[in-house]
Design an enzyme around this catalytic site. Structure first.
Site, short mmCIF file in Angstrom:
data_model
loop_
_atom_site.label_atom_id
_atom_site.label_comp_id
_atom_site.label_asym_id
_atom_site.label_seq_id
_atom_site.Cartn_x
_atom_site.Cartn_y
_atom_site.Cartn_z
N ASP A 1 1.08 19.29 3.19
CA ASP A 1 0.09 18.24 3.40
C ASP A 1 -1.28 18.83 3.04
O ASP A 1 -1.40 20.06 2.85
CB ASP A 1 0.14 17.81 4.88
CG ASP A 1 -0.94 16.81 5.23
OD1 ASP A 1 -1.09 15.80 4.53
OD2 ASP A 1 -1.66 17.06 6.22
N ASP B 1 -5.08 17.26 4.13
CA ASP B 1 -6.10 17.13 5.16
C ASP B 1 -5.55 17.56 6.52
O ASP B 1 -4.52 17.06 6.97
CB ASP B 1 -6.58 15.68 5.25
CG ASP B 1 -7.22 15.20 3.97
OD1 ASP B 1 -8.39 15.52 3.73
OD2 ASP B 1 -6.52 14.52 3.19
N ASP C 1 0.45 18.93 9.63
CA ASP C 1 -0.28 19.11 10.88
C ASP C 1 -0.16 17.95 11.86
O ASP C 1 -0.73 18.03 12.96
CB ASP C 1 -1.78 19.29 10.57
CG ASP C 1 -2.42 18.00 10.08
OD1 ASP C 1 -3.31 17.46 10.77
OD2 ASP C 1 -2.02 17.51 9.01
#
Length: 219
Positions: A7, A9, A165
Site C-alpha cells: 500500500d 499512504d 496499514d
C-alpha cells in the site's frame, strides 16, 4: 523468488499533511471552514472520492456537488503532492534491500494512479516498482481483491506478501488470499488486535525477516 506488494499512504509515506492541506484549500475555495488534521487523517483509506464524500458530510454539503469538489481537490493536491509528505523511517533502505535481494516489488493503493506515480518519482522510488495499481486503474478499488490480485499476477510470483496499514488493506489481503503484514504506525482506525494479519511491525527494518517467513523460497 518472491513478490512484495505495498500500500502507499500510511504504509510507505505519511501523506496526511499534504492531503489535509489540499482538502482545506478545497474547502476555502467554496467558502467553507477548514477541518482539523485529525479529522482529515481519519477520512483517508478508501480512495479520494470517498475522502471527498466524508469531507462533504462533515461540512453538511449536498451530494450533488461531489464531482465538482473532487475536481477541485485533485487540482490542489496534484499542484503540490509532496511538500509535507515524508517516507516513513527506513523505508528506502528496506525497499532497495528487498529489490537487491531479488524480490519483485509492486504497489496497490486506492490513491489515483497518476498522483501515485508522481509521488514515487519525487521520492525516487519509481525505479523499484515493477507494477503500480492505483485506485482508478481498474473499475473497482480495495477492499475488492481484484486490484491486489492484478498486481500479484502481473509480478508473476506465487509467493506474494501484501504490506499495508489499515482495515481496508487487511480485508483486501484476506479476500485475495494473500499473507498480510500490518504496518502499525499508519492510518488504521481500529486497535491492532482487531485486524486480521499474519505479522505486524512498527519498524521497517523488521520487514525483510517477515517477508522471508511469510513467503519462503525453496532452497
Amino acid at each position: 523468488m518472491r513478490a512484495v506488494i505495498f500500500d502507499l499512504d500510511g504504509t510507505l509515506i505519511d501523506s496526511a499533511p499534504d492531503i489535509h492541506a489540499a482538502a482545506n484549500r478545497m474547502l476555502a475555495e467554496i467558502g467553507q471552514e477548514a477541518l482539523s488534521y485529525d479529522a482529515i487523517r481519519g477520512f483517508i483509506g478508501n480512495g479520494v472520492p470517498v475522502l471527498v464524500e466524508r469531507i462533504m458530510r462533515a461540512r453538511g454539503l449536498g451530494a450533488e456537488g461531489h464531482a465538482a469538489l473532487l475536481d477541485i481537490f485533485m487540482r490542489h493536491y496534484n499542484a503540490d503532492p509532496a511538500t509535507l509528505t515524508r517516507l516513513y523511517p527506513n523505508v528506502r533502505g528496506v525497499l532497495e534491500g528487498l529489490a537487491d535481494g531479488g524480490a519483485r516489488l509492486g504497489l496497490c493503493t486506492n490513491k489515483p494512479e497518476g498522483p501515485t506515480r508522481e509521488i514515487l518519482k519525487i521520492f525516487d522510488l519509481d525505479r523499484l516498482f515493477e507494477v503500480v495499481v492505483g485506485g482508478d486503474t481498474l473499475p473497482v478499488k480495495k477492499p475488492d481483491p481484484a486490484p491486489l490480485q492484478a498486481a500479484a499476477q502481473a509480478l508473476g510470483r506465487e509467493r506474494s506478501v501484501y504490506v499495508g496499514d489499515s482495515e481496508v488493506d487487511a480485508e483486501t489481503a484476506a479476500r485475495a488470499a494473500l499473507p498480510f503484514a500490518l504496518f502499525t504506525e499508519g492510518y488504521r482506525k481500529s486497535p491492532v488486535a482487531e485486524l486480521r494479519f499474519d505479522a505486524a511491525f512498527a519498524d521497517f527494518t523488521d520487514l525483510p525477516g517477515i517477508v522471508a517467513r511469510l513467503a519462503p523460497v525453496p532452497a
